[in-house]
Each structure stands twice: as structure tokens, then as C-alpha cells.
Design a protein around this motif. Structure first.
Motif, mmCIF file in Angstrom:
data_model
loop_
_atom_site.group_PDB
_atom_site.id
_atom_site.type_symbol
_atom_site.label_atom_id
_atom_site.label_comp_id
_atom_site.label_asym_id
_atom_site.label_seq_id
_atom_site.Cartn_x
_atom_site.Cartn_y
_atom_site.Cartn_z
ATOM 1 N N LEU A 175 24.706 -47.537 1.804
ATOM 2 C CA LEU A 175 25.923 -47.510 2.618
ATOM 3 C C LEU A 175 26.924 -46.484 2.091
ATOM 4 C CD1 LEU A 175 26.712 -51.243 3.462
ATOM 5 C CD2 LEU A 175 26.799 -49.344 5.084
ATOM 6 N N LYS A 176 27.134 -46.491 0.774
ATOM 7 C CA LYS A 176 28.083 -45.548 0.172
ATOM 8 C C LYS A 176 27.644 -44.107 0.401
ATOM 9 C CE LYS A 176 29.384 -48.781 -3.514
ATOM 10 N NZ LYS A 176 29.285 -49.077 -4.974
ATOM 11 N N GLU A 177 26.354 -43.842 0.242
ATOM 12 C CA GLU A 177 25.844 -42.483 0.432
ATOM 13 C C GLU A 177 25.955 -42.043 1.882
ATOM 14 O OE1 GLU A 177 22.290 -41.121 -1.645
ATOM 15 O OE2 GLU A 177 22.166 -43.089 -2.620
ATOM 16 N N LEU A 178 25.645 -42.947 2.812
ATOM 17 C CA LEU A 178 25.740 -42.611 4.230
ATOM 18 C C LEU A 178 27.180 -42.317 4.641
ATOM 19 C CD1 LEU A 178 23.245 -45.205 5.760
ATOM 20 C CD2 LEU A 178 23.050 -42.731 5.965
ATOM 21 N N GLU A 179 28.101 -43.132 4.171
ATOM 22 C CA GLU A 179 29.515 -42.901 4.492
ATOM 23 C C GLU A 179 29.978 -41.538 3.968
ATOM 24 O OE1 GLU A 179 31.261 -46.358 2.803
ATOM 25 O OE2 GLU A 179 30.923 -47.604 4.588
ATOM 26 N N LYS A 180 29.512 -41.178 2.786
ATOM 27 C CA LYS A 180 29.872 -39.886 2.194
ATOM 28 C C LYS A 180 29.266 -38.735 2.990
ATOM 29 C CE LYS A 180 29.606 -37.364 -2.202
ATOM 30 N NZ LYS A 180 29.081 -37.408 -3.600
ATOM 31 N N GLN A 181 27.991 -38.848 3.347
ATOM 32 C CA GLN A 181 27.295 -37.781 4.060
ATOM 33 C C GLN A 181 27.833 -37.577 5.473
ATOM 34 O OE1 GLN A 181 24.863 -35.603 3.309
ATOM 35 N NE2 GLN A 181 24.498 -36.247 1.203
ATOM 36 N N ALA A 182 28.219 -38.675 6.138
ATOM 37 C CA ALA A 182 28.644 -38.595 7.536
ATOM 38 C C ALA A 182 30.130 -38.334 7.705
ATOM 39 C CB ALA A 182 28.265 -39.899 8.254
ATOM 40 N N ARG A 183 30.856 -38.254 6.593
ATOM 41 C CA ARG A 183 32.329 -38.137 6.647
ATOM 42 C C ARG A 183 32.783 -36.903 7.435
ATOM 43 N NH1 ARG A 183 34.225 -39.396 0.974
ATOM 44 N NH2 ARG A 183 33.350 -41.428 1.523
ATOM 45 N N GLY A 184 32.038 -35.812 7.348
ATOM 46 C CA GLY A 184 32.459 -34.580 8.016
ATOM 47 C C GLY A 184 32.047 -34.483 9.470
ATOM 48 N N ILE A 185 31.357 -35.487 9.999
ATOM 49 C CA ILE A 185 30.901 -35.443 11.396
ATOM 50 C C ILE A 185 31.794 -36.349 12.236
ATOM 51 C CG2 ILE A 185 28.983 -35.866 12.969
ATOM 52 C CD1 ILE A 185 27.090 -35.324 10.657
ATOM 53 N N GLN A 186 32.598 -35.720 13.079
ATOM 54 C CA GLN A 186 33.581 -36.475 13.858
ATOM 55 C C GLN A 186 32.896 -37.444 14.826
ATOM 56 O OE1 GLN A 186 36.391 -33.984 15.815
ATOM 57 N NE2 GLN A 186 37.666 -35.661 16.560
ATOM 58 N N GLY A 187 33.350 -38.686 14.833
ATOM 59 C CA GLY A 187 32.846 -39.699 15.762
ATOM 60 C C GLY A 187 31.761 -40.587 15.198
ATOM 61 N N GLN A 205 29.807 -35.356 19.021
ATOM 62 C CA GLN A 205 29.478 -34.250 19.917
ATOM 63 C C GLN A 205 27.958 -34.035 19.920
ATOM 64 O OE1 GLN A 205 31.599 -32.293 21.868
ATOM 65 N NE2 GLN A 205 33.163 -33.812 21.305
ATOM 66 N N GLU A 206 27.413 -33.766 21.107
ATOM 67 C CA GLU A 206 25.964 -33.592 21.217
ATOM 68 C C GLU A 206 25.468 -32.470 20.304
ATOM 69 O OE1 GLU A 206 22.588 -33.179 24.744
ATOM 70 O OE2 GLU A 206 24.653 -33.767 25.231
ATOM 71 N N SER A 207 26.304 -31.486 20.093
ATOM 72 C CA SER A 207 25.922 -30.357 19.228
ATOM 73 C C SER A 207 25.764 -30.776 17.772
ATOM 74 C CB SER A 207 26.967 -29.239 19.335
ATOM 75 O OG SER A 207 28.271 -29.731 18.992
ATOM 76 N N ASP A 208 26.317 -31.955 17.421
ATOM 77 C CA ASP A 208 26.236 -32.442 16.036
ATOM 78 C C ASP A 208 25.114 -33.459 15.819
ATOM 79 O OD1 ASP A 208 28.321 -30.893 15.079
ATOM 80 O OD2 ASP A 208 29.852 -32.395 15.545
ATOM 81 N N TYR A 209 24.377 -33.806 16.895
ATOM 82 C CA TYR A 209 23.319 -34.805 16.776
ATOM 83 C C TYR A 209 22.299 -34.406 15.715
ATOM 84 C CZ TYR A 209 24.664 -37.261 21.134
ATOM 85 O OH TYR A 209 25.315 -37.980 22.097
ATOM 86 N N GLY A 210 21.851 -33.169 15.778
ATOM 87 C CA GLY A 210 20.828 -32.701 14.837
ATOM 88 C C GLY A 210 21.307 -32.769 13.405
ATOM 89 N N LEU A 211 22.570 -32.373 13.179
ATOM 90 C CA LEU A 211 23.141 -32.404 11.834
ATOM 91 C C LEU A 211 23.237 -33.839 11.320
ATOM 92 C CD1 LEU A 211 24.538 -31.018 9.424
ATOM 93 C CD2 LEU A 211 26.705 -31.184 10.700
#
Length: 566
Positions: A175-187, A205-211
Motif C-alpha cells: 500500500l505504501k509503495e503504491l501510494e508513493k508510485q501513483a502520487r504523480g498521476i492525477q485522479g 486521464q486516458e493518456s495516463d492509463y499506460g503509465l
């Protein structure tokens, strides 16, 4: 009983302006009369329109109700924390739970679902069934280390069952790692569901799905004992254990005292892919149940019956191209012989060991052209044209004059062809003793017109009636004969008339196969097996997902006779 379930359906929005359950059937008929093509698209009939039949099936049995939460008891909402349950829905669930054992099985954490529902009369299974608050009965078939006795605030005893308990420390780190990794992806929203983690991307944003997927996979790669699944705009990370909503349903039925009993009618309502595991529990996989099936067949003579389209061949756009195929062959070879050889080989091997028949709605000659096996018996036109074995005993119950029979009136074929010529995509197929009107390529807006034109022709031929299959209408003679009668006829000609020493297996995917399933079920013989990747209302006892699983089943069946291994 009727009032409680009807109230639940009404609260879920399934029922509009229906005063009572008795009105349901009449409303469905009125709707059908307004649009004659309604049933053409109705692969899964409304539970409301079928309510009376459901109650008839439940006579003498105990209802047990299982409910998903999101999308079932509450609407799907933008913010997962705001998926509130309406007061009428809560009242309906409370009334049902007073009368029948009721459980909510959700992907959410158990505590979170309880916060939303706020009913102590209900059992709860969170984290896709990996965290269950169930009845106080411990079941020896489940590991006792995962079962803990507990009391609620009112002093009522229950059992907490948590088969993924040892994964909790790893989930907290993840959970901690996921929260850290996803912090820069809005939404992106990371939700802790205790024994699983949900990554919501409804507002990404659909453009961020892959990331986002890449970042989730980078974390998951560090935890080899977990895997990724997907739902509605959500990715879910779960422990890789053999446990899902289907197992949770089985566990709750066992703890309620319904282990191995037929005196129970579970009703499961859900909207998500994860609910499929619970749906499939009613018709377990014939592959997973193979050993038990063969144990039941020991000392008996196996006879195999197979549908063709959707069973031995995939459903295709052009009925003339429904070739027997190997779903695992390399399609890039463009070698049709390689595509067909494995299924044909499997059927041949089975037919060497057991009497085997193909029963199809196609004309018999056409099915033979596809199958090309002389070891097999053939029944075309839904059993109205049979090439079977020479009778091993005198069959006085079958009229000898039907050894030859007049085929369908050719005038009807000409009229259907003429009437439907203006509707793009229609294919009229002459199946000798019946006519198939295929509408797979017809625009949905033309369904009603097509139905009207077919009915206008049918009206001139009172000795015929209309039935439906997958994207097909079929006109048949109005005689008391179907695939079930064909199955009985073939069993009789094989010498099994009135015998309990036979184990028929019928595999099929279509509504017309239900007639054969019904015969086997009513006689308590063999196993009827439905071919379907989605839940179906069926008389079958077991299921296979598609022709590739049919191929696997037939191969195992052929091997079993050689060395009795599974």
C-alpha cells in the motif's frame, strides 16, 4: 416470501410502477407485444419477468440470498467513498434478511461494507470473500487456523474466516509503495480493502492509463505471491490463493448447513466480473469436476452426445464457415486443415471408445460435411433427421413409417427468401426439416421488421412454429420431437432402453440443447454440460467455457478409457 424479494428488486430499480409480484408477468407480455423482436436480444431473461418461475423452482427449498454491493445495492459513483445505499434499498435488504439467510460479498473491505449497509441481520464477506463474518458454525473442511470466534455488540456469536491472513504484512508494505508510485498521476485513488488493494482510475486521464499500469506492475513485481485483476475502472491486487467470491458463497452455504444438499436455492445478484466466480458455482466446470464425473460413470456405459455450432466449432459470422477448429492452432499459418485437425481427432478418439452422436439444428448432410467422421452418428434438424445405429431390439414405440420422412415445404423457403430480400444481412438456411433465419449481420433497427416478415410467412403454415437460438430464428414442424427425443431414440437403438447402466454426456451451448439436458435431468442419468462463458439459466449440471474447453474435455475423456487417469 414474494413481497420481500419483490421489494428488494423494486429498490434496485428493476421494477417500475409494479404494484405486486403478480403484475410482473403481464407487464413483460405487454412489452413483448409492443416490440415483437424484444426476445431476439434477450439472452438473459429478466429476473422480474421470470419471478413466478423462480418461486416455483424454490418450492420445498430454502432461499439463501447473496448480494454484491457496488453497482448492485448502490450505484457506481465517481468517488468510491460516496457509494451510499439508499434508505429504500436498506429497508428491502432488511426485510429479505429477516426471512432468508442473506450475505453481501464485496471487493471492499468487510468493515467498509458494514459501514455502508449498517445491518446486523446480514452476513458480510469483504475483500472478494477473503474476510468473512459468517454463521457461528465451524466447518472441518476449512482450516481452523483461519476461523476465529467473535461476538458482535449485541453479544451474538459469529465466525470470522480469513484464508489470506498471512498476506496482511505484505499488503501493508505494498500500500505504501503504491501510494508513493501513483502520487504523480492525477485522479488515481488507492483503496485499502484489507486483503486486497484497489487502484481506481475513473478520474485518470486516458493518456495516463499506460503509465499508471506500468507503475502498478513495477510494485507488483516485488511481490510474487500477488496478482492483478481488473474491474470497472479499477485494478485490483490480490493474494494468489485459490479463493474468490465463488468459494465464499460455498463457504457460507456450508456454514449455514447446506453442505451437499439439494434443498437450497441460492440467489446471487451482482454486476461485476468478480461475481462471475459465484455465478459459475451453480454449474461447476466439467474439467475441474472430471474426476468426480468419471467416478460416477464407473461400471456404466458412457454415451456421448455433442451439439455442433458453438460446441465443436466456434460461433462464426458466416454459418457456412463454421469449421471444426483447434482454438490453440497458429492462425498465421492460414492452414485450415491444421485449424480443424485437433477437434476432429478428439471426437474420433472418443467415438472409438464410446458411442458418439452429433445432434444439431443444421441439416444432417451439412453437419456430416463439417465433421467428416463415419464413426459418429448424426442427428440433423434438431433430431428430426437421424442416421443412427441399427436397432439392437424391436422398437415398437417408434413408428416405422418415419424411417423416411417428407422434408420441409419448399414453398416456405421461397416465400421467406422473397419477403426478407430487402433486409440487409439476413441469411436463410435450408436445414431440410427446419429453416434457420440468421440475423447476426442485421441492423438492430431492422429486428422488428424481420420478425414481422417471418411471422407473416409462418401464418400461412399453421403446422409449423417459431423457436430462437443465438442470433437465429428457426421454423420447425409442430410435432412433439426435439433434441431430447433424439437423445432418447439413440439411447434406445443402442440397447439402453430403460437401463440405469448407461452414463450419457450431452454437451451443447444452445437453447435447443436444454431439451436434451431436461431428459437427462428428469431420468437422473449422466451429465448435461452447457458450453458458455457467461452465467445462463440452464438445466445443465456442469459447464465448459468454449470449444477449446470442449476439446480439453474430449481429450481427457479419451485418455481416461486407456488408463483410468485423470
Amino acid at each position: 416470501m414474494r413481497g420481500s424479494l419483490a421489494k428488494l428488486y423494486q429498490a434496485m430499480g428493476f421494477q417500475r410502477a409494479v404494484a405486486n409480484v403478480e403484475d410482473i408477468e403481464s407487464i413483460s407480455k405487454a412489452r413483448h407485444d409492443r416490440d415483437g423482436a424484444a426476445s431476439l436480444t434477450n439472452d438473459h431473461p429478466s429476473a422480474l419477468r421470470c419471478f413466478k418461475g423462480m418461486l416455483s423452482s424454490a418450492k420445498g427449498k430454502r432461499f439463501v440470498v447473496f448480494l454484491d454491493y457496488d453497482g448492485t445495492l448502490s450505484p457506481i459513483v465517481n468517488d468510491p467513498d460516496c457509494a451510499f445505499m439508499s434508505d429504500p434499498m436498506r429497508s428491502a435488504v432488511r426485510e429479505v434478511a429477516k426471512r432468508f439467510p442473506t450475505a453481501i460479498i464485496s471487493g471492499r473491505s468487510r468493515d467498509k461494507v458494514h459501514e455502508f449497509v449498517k445491518l446486523d441481520e446480514v452476513y458480510y464477506a469483504g475483500s472478494h470473500g477473503m474476510d468473512i463474518r459468517g454463521p457461528p458454525q465451524q466447518v472441518k473442511t476449512y482450516d481452523s487456523k483461519y476461523q476465529t470466534k467473535a461476538l458482535d455488540k449485541k453479544g451474538n456469536e459469529f465466525i470470522i474466516f480469513q484464508p489470506a491472513l498471512e498476506f496482511l504484512p505484505a499488503i501493508k508494505e505494498m500500500l505504501k509503495e503504491l501510494e508513493k508510485q501513483a502520487r504523480g498521476i492525477q485522479g488515481a485513488v488507492i483503496e485499502d480493502n484489507r486483503f486486497c488493494v484497489s487502484v481506481h482510475y475513473r478520474h485518470v486521464q486516458e493518456s495516463d492509463y499506460g503509465l499508471l499500469h506500468e507503475k502498478v506492475q513495477s510494485v507488483l513485481g516485488k511481490y510474487p505471491h500477488f496478482h492483478l485483476t481488473r474491474g470497472k475502472k479499477v485494478m485490483e491486487i490480490r493474494p494468489s490463493i485459490k479463493w474468490n467470491k465463488g468459494h465464499a458463497l460455498e463457504y457460507l452455504l456450508d456454514t449455514l448447513g447446506f453442505t451437499g444438499t439439494d434443498n437450497v436455492l441460492p440467489v446471487y445478484i451482482g454486476d461485476d466480473r468478480t461475481d462471475e466466480d459465484a455465478f459459475k458455482n451453480e454449474h461447476p466446470s466439467a474439467l475441474r469436476s472430471f474426476k468426480g464425473m468419471m467416478n460416477s460413470a464407473k461400471g456404466k456405459k458412457i454415451v456421448v452426445f455433442l451439439d455442433y455450432d458453438g460446441t465443436l466449432s466456434p460461433i462464426v459470422n458466416d454459418p457456412a464457415h463454421a469449421f471444426m477448429s483447434d482454438p490453440h492452432a497458429n492462425e498465421r499459418t492460414n492452414d485450415n486443415k491444421k485449424l480443424r485437425v485437433q477437434m476432429r481427432s478428439a471426437v474420433r478418439e472418443v467415438a472409438k471408445r464410446f458411442p458418439t452422436a452429433v445432434i444439431s439444428g443444421r441439416c444432417r448432410d451439412k453437419v456430416y460435411e463439417f465433421v467428416k467422421l463415419d464413426e459418429v452418428y448424426y442427428a440433423g434438424s434438431h433430431g428430426m433427421d437421424i442416421r443412427g445405429p441399427p436397432p439392437q431390439q424391436q422398437l415398437n414405440s417408434y413408428d416405422g413409417k418415419y424411417q423416411t420422412c417428407r422434408a420441409l415445404d419448399k414453398m416456405m423457403l421461397k416465400e421467406l427468401d422473397k419477403k426478407t430480400r430487402g433486409i440487409q444481412g439476413v441469411v436463410i438456411e435450408d436445414n431440410r426439416f427446419c429453416v434457420s433465419v440468421h440475423y447476426r449481420h442485421v441492423q438492430e433497427s431492422d429486428f422488428a421488421l424481420l420478425h414481422k416478415k417471418v411471422q407473416s410467412v409462418l401464418g400461412k403454415y399453421p403446422q409449423f412454429h417459431l423457436t430462437r437460438g443465438k442470433k437465429v430464428m428457426e421454423i420447425r414442424p409442430s410435432i412433439k420431437w426435439n433434441k431430447g427425443h433424439a437423445l432418447e431414440y439413440l439411447l434406445d437403438t443402442l440397447g439402453f432402453m430403460g437401463s440405469d447402466n448407461v452414463f450419457p454426456i450431452h454437451i451443447g451451448d444452445d437453447r435447443t440443447d436444454e431439451d436434451a439436458f431436461k431428459v437427462l435431468k428428469s431420468k437422473g442419468l449422466g451429465r448435461p454440460i452447457i458450453v458458455s462463458s457467461v452465467p445462463r439459466d440452464t438445466m445443465a449440471s456442469h459447464s465448459l467455457r468454449d470449444p477449446s474447453e470442449v476439446l480439453s474435455f474430449l481429450r481427457r475423456l479419451a485418455r481416461w478409457t486407456e488408463n483410468s487417469t485423470y
